[in-house]
Scaffold this motif. Structure first.
Motif, PDB file in Angstrom:
ATOM      1  N   LYS A   1      45.756  16.227  41.750  1.00 54.21           N
ATOM      2  CA  LYS A   1      46.122  15.696  40.430  1.00 54.21           C
ATOM      3  C   LYS A   1      46.825  14.536  40.510  1.00 54.21           C
ATOM      4  CE  LYS A   1      45.744  20.202  38.296  1.00 54.21           C
ATOM      5  NZ  LYS A   1      46.645  21.128  37.562  1.00 54.21           N
ATOM      6  N   HIS A   2      47.678  14.313  41.592  1.00 57.64           N
ATOM      7  CA  HIS A   2      48.377  13.072  41.840  1.00 57.64           C
ATOM      8  C   HIS A   2      47.624  11.826  41.685  1.00 57.64           C
ATOM      9  CE1 HIS A   2      51.387  10.152  43.334  1.00 57.64           C
ATOM     10  NE2 HIS A   2      50.436   9.711  44.138  1.00 57.64           N
ATOM     11  N   TRP A   3      46.617  11.692  42.025  1.00 54.62           N
ATOM     12  CA  TRP A   3      45.640  10.472  41.717  1.00 54.62           C
ATOM     13  C   TRP A   3      45.297  10.068  40.499  1.00 54.62           C
ATOM     14  CZ3 TRP A   3      47.091   8.170  45.829  1.00 54.62           C
ATOM     15  CH2 TRP A   3      47.228   8.753  46.946  1.00 54.62           C
ATOM     16  N   GLU A   4      45.008  11.235  39.591  1.00 51.34           N
ATOM     17  CA  GLU A   4      44.834  10.779  38.073  1.00 51.34           C
ATOM     18  C   GLU A   4      46.098  10.533  37.369  1.00 51.34           C
ATOM     19  OE1 GLU A   4      42.572  10.275  35.216  1.00 51.34           O
ATOM     20  OE2 GLU A   4      41.732  11.286  36.774  1.00 51.34           O
ATOM     21  N   THR A   5      47.419  11.221  38.018  1.00 53.76           N
ATOM     22  CA  THR A   5      48.420  10.431  37.373  1.00 53.76           C
ATOM     23  C   THR A   5      48.880   8.947  37.638  1.00 53.76           C
ATOM     24  OG1 THR A   5      49.869  12.637  37.567  1.00 53.76           O
ATOM     25  CG2 THR A   5      51.142  10.800  37.357  1.00 53.76           C
ATOM     26  N   CYS A   6      48.333   8.630  38.862  1.00 50.41           N
ATOM     27  CA  CYS A   6      48.537   7.210  39.265  1.00 50.41           C
ATOM     28  C   CYS A   6      47.628   6.481  38.317  1.00 50.41           C
ATOM     29  CB  CYS A   6      48.054   7.214  40.677  1.00 50.41           C
ATOM     30  SG  CYS A   6      49.197   7.509  42.025  1.00 50.41           S
ATOM     31  N   LYS A   7      46.395   6.734  38.156  1.00 50.49           N
ATOM     32  CA  LYS A   7      45.569   6.090  37.221  1.00 50.49           C
ATOM     33  C   LYS A   7      45.987   5.906  35.716  1.00 50.49           C
ATOM     34  CE  LYS A   7      41.261   7.100  39.853  1.00 50.49           C
ATOM     35  NZ  LYS A   7      40.020   7.883  39.835  1.00 50.49           N
ATOM     36  N   THR A   8      46.562   7.228  35.028  1.00 48.66           N
ATOM     37  CA  THR A   8      47.371   6.995  34.095  1.00 48.66           C
ATOM     38  C   THR A   8      48.434   6.137  33.909  1.00 48.66           C
ATOM     39  OG1 THR A   8      46.836   9.558  33.810  1.00 48.66           O
ATOM     40  CG2 THR A   8      48.600   8.608  32.261  1.00 48.66           C
ATOM     41  N   ASN A   9      48.979   5.803  34.964  1.00 49.45           N
ATOM     42  CA  ASN A   9      50.466   4.984  35.047  1.00 49.45           C
ATOM     43  C   ASN A   9      50.021   3.554  35.636  1.00 49.45           C
ATOM     44  OD1 ASN A   9      52.301   6.718  33.906  1.00 49.45           O
ATOM     45  ND2 ASN A   9      51.993   7.934  35.898  1.00 49.45           N
ATOM     46  N   GLY A  10      48.530   3.377  35.172  1.00 48.92           N
ATOM     47  CA  GLY A  10      48.092   1.809  35.827  1.00 48.92           C
ATOM     48  C   GLY A  10      47.951   1.640  37.020  1.00 48.92           C
TER      49      GLY A  10
ATOM     50  N   GLN B   1      45.556   1.373  40.039  1.00 45.74           N
ATOM     51  CA  GLN B   1      44.143   1.584  40.153  1.00 45.74           C
ATOM     52  C   GLN B   1      43.578   0.488  41.022  1.00 45.74           C
ATOM     53  OE1 GLN B   1      41.756   1.664  36.507  1.00 45.74           O
ATOM     54  NE2 GLN B   1      43.568   2.569  35.109  1.00 45.74           N
TER      55      GLN B   1
END
Length: 75
Positions: free
Chosen positions: A27-36, A38
């Motif tokens: 899930k950490h990687w989805e959090t990264c994407k959510t926070n820009g 990418q």
């Protein structure tokens, strides 16, 4: 390669696939994407974690410990 070594290699490859799946789907990687974070920045973050000292743990069934030099040797 003898049968014992072949079984060990097969087991290690299976463990590597399982670990890679856990890491890539975390899930950490989805959090990264959510926070820009990418694209190239996300790839750089993954590579930095992969190469961080202590990222490679010692095998549970053997003596000693593995380090980044071991990873580079195998790669």
């Amino acid at each position: 390669m003898d049968a014992g070594r072949g079984r060990r290699v097969d087991r290690l490859r299976a463990e590597r696939r399982e670990t890679a799946t856990v890491v890539h789907c975390h899930k950490h990687w989805e959090t990264c994407k959510t926070n820009g974070v990418q694209g190239a920045a996300l790839v750089a973050a993954r590579l930095a974690l992969k190469r961080a000292e202590g990222a490679v743990l010692a095998p549970a069934d053997g003596p000693g410990s593995l380090g980044q030099d071991d990873v580079r040797t195998v790669a």
